[in-house]
Design a protein around this motif. Sequence first.
Motif, short mmCIF file in Angstrom:
data_model
loop_
_atom_site.label_atom_id
_atom_site.label_comp_id
_atom_site.label_asym_id
_atom_site.label_seq_id
_atom_site.Cartn_x
_atom_site.Cartn_y
_atom_site.Cartn_z
N MET A 59 0.85 -1.20 0.00
CA MET A 59 0.00 0.00 0.00
C MET A 59 0.88 1.25 0.00
N THR A 60 0.45 2.24 -0.73
CA THR A 60 1.13 3.53 -0.76
C THR A 60 0.22 4.56 -0.13
N ARG A 61 0.74 5.31 0.84
CA ARG A 61 -0.06 6.30 1.55
C ARG A 61 0.16 7.68 0.95
N ILE A 62 -0.94 8.34 0.59
CA ILE A 62 -0.84 9.69 0.03
C ILE A 62 -1.82 10.62 0.74
N ILE A 63 -1.48 11.90 0.72
CA ILE A 63 -2.42 12.95 1.09
C ILE A 63 -3.09 13.39 -0.20
N CYS A 64 -4.39 13.24 -0.28
CA CYS A 64 -5.12 13.54 -1.52
C CYS A 64 -5.17 15.05 -1.75
N LEU A 65 -4.64 15.47 -2.89
CA LEU A 65 -4.62 16.89 -3.23
C LEU A 65 -5.34 17.19 -4.54
N ALA A 66 -5.88 16.15 -5.17
CA ALA A 66 -6.66 16.35 -6.39
C ALA A 66 -7.60 15.16 -6.57
N ASN A 67 -8.86 15.48 -6.81
CA ASN A 67 -9.86 14.51 -7.26
C ASN A 67 -10.66 15.26 -8.31
N SER A 68 -10.19 15.22 -9.55
CA SER A 68 -10.69 16.13 -10.57
C SER A 68 -11.31 15.36 -11.73
N TRP A 69 -12.12 16.06 -12.52
CA TRP A 69 -12.75 15.43 -13.68
C TRP A 69 -11.71 14.93 -14.69
N LYS A 70 -12.00 13.76 -15.26
CA LYS A 70 -11.19 13.24 -16.35
C LYS A 70 -12.04 12.26 -17.16
N HIS A 71 -12.50 12.69 -18.32
CA HIS A 71 -13.25 11.83 -19.24
C HIS A 71 -14.45 11.16 -18.58
N GLY A 72 -15.21 11.90 -17.77
CA GLY A 72 -16.37 11.34 -17.11
C GLY A 72 -16.06 10.57 -15.84
N ASP A 73 -14.79 10.27 -15.61
CA ASP A 73 -14.36 9.64 -14.37
C ASP A 73 -13.52 10.66 -13.59
N ARG A 74 -12.51 10.22 -12.89
CA ARG A 74 -11.71 11.13 -12.09
C ARG A 74 -10.21 10.86 -12.25
N CYS A 75 -9.45 11.89 -11.98
CA CYS A 75 -8.01 11.79 -11.81
C CYS A 75 -7.72 12.09 -10.34
N ILE A 76 -7.05 11.16 -9.70
CA ILE A 76 -6.66 11.32 -8.29
C ILE A 76 -5.16 11.54 -8.23
N ALA A 77 -4.75 12.47 -7.38
CA ALA A 77 -3.31 12.69 -7.20
C ALA A 77 -3.06 13.20 -5.79
N GLY A 78 -1.87 12.95 -5.30
CA GLY A 78 -1.52 13.41 -3.97
C GLY A 78 -0.04 13.28 -3.71
N ILE A 79 0.34 13.64 -2.51
CA ILE A 79 1.75 13.62 -2.10
C ILE A 79 1.97 12.47 -1.13
N ASN A 80 3.00 11.68 -1.40
CA ASN A 80 3.42 10.63 -0.48
C ASN A 80 3.95 11.31 0.77
N GLU A 81 3.28 11.08 1.91
CA GLU A 81 3.64 11.84 3.11
C GLU A 81 4.98 11.42 3.70
N VAL A 82 5.52 10.30 3.23
CA VAL A 82 6.82 9.86 3.74
C VAL A 82 7.97 10.58 3.03
N ASN A 83 7.94 10.58 1.69
CA ASN A 83 9.07 11.16 0.95
C ASN A 83 8.74 12.48 0.25
N GLY A 84 7.47 12.91 0.30
CA GLY A 84 7.10 14.18 -0.31
C GLY A 84 6.95 14.15 -1.81
N ASN A 85 7.02 12.96 -2.42
CA ASN A 85 6.88 12.85 -3.87
C ASN A 85 5.41 12.83 -4.28
N TRP A 86 5.14 13.39 -5.45
CA TRP A 86 3.81 13.33 -6.02
C TRP A 86 3.52 11.91 -6.52
#
Length: 223
Positions: free
Chosen positions: A1-28
């Motif tokens: 499992m990869t733990r992220i802080i959710c910073l985007a839940n945005s529209w994408k082709h009728g579904d969604r694009c999810i993105a966030g920052i890994n709280e351990v290393n700070g990578n997107w």
Amino acid sequence: MTRIICLANSWKHGDRCIAGINEVNGNWVRPISDLRDGQIPKEMRHINRLEPALLDVIDIPLAKTGPDFGFECENLSILPGKWQHVGKVSSSFLLKYFRDQAYILHNDLRFVTVNYMQSLPRENRQSLQLIKAVKFTVKMVSQRFEGGNKWEGSIVTAYNQKLTATITDPVFTRRLDLGYRPEKACLITVSLSMPWRPDGWEGDDPCWKLIAGVIELEEDIIY
């Protein structure tokens, strides 16, 4: 499992694009499905029938690699398994992940070309960035096919970087439709779209900068 802080839940082709920052290393991290453009359907992203919300801390089963579509470096493929909600952070908690950069995603334009991204080393093909906006204004530009209005946001940073881009954050646009207007400094997730050429476009394929998540800054840490 990869733990992220959710910073985007945005529209994408009728579904969604999810993105966030890994709280351990700070990578997107951008989780990617096996659909054509990697968009994430609700049966995959919902947690107890709820959408992941901005500032949620979530565990997602992810591979260590994923399709980069030739120009993105943050993508990781989604593995089988349920997503889990494990906490929430305050907006001020995110400030430690904020980094000033010379530009908002590579240049001072509204787009970045695929050719430019491919000219960079893979690790520098950044397609997500957390921006601190000291001034953020909004404007309705049209109606959406799926209902509601289409909005643009104009960002000004403390270093006078500026960007006007389409807002693709469904929760934030719903609030705008109901009359809300941002008044505080904001942390904004700016993302690059998949390549899209408007009618009459000349030149290399453009990826458009999108305002994918808007978070007003508060004071207290709650996680």
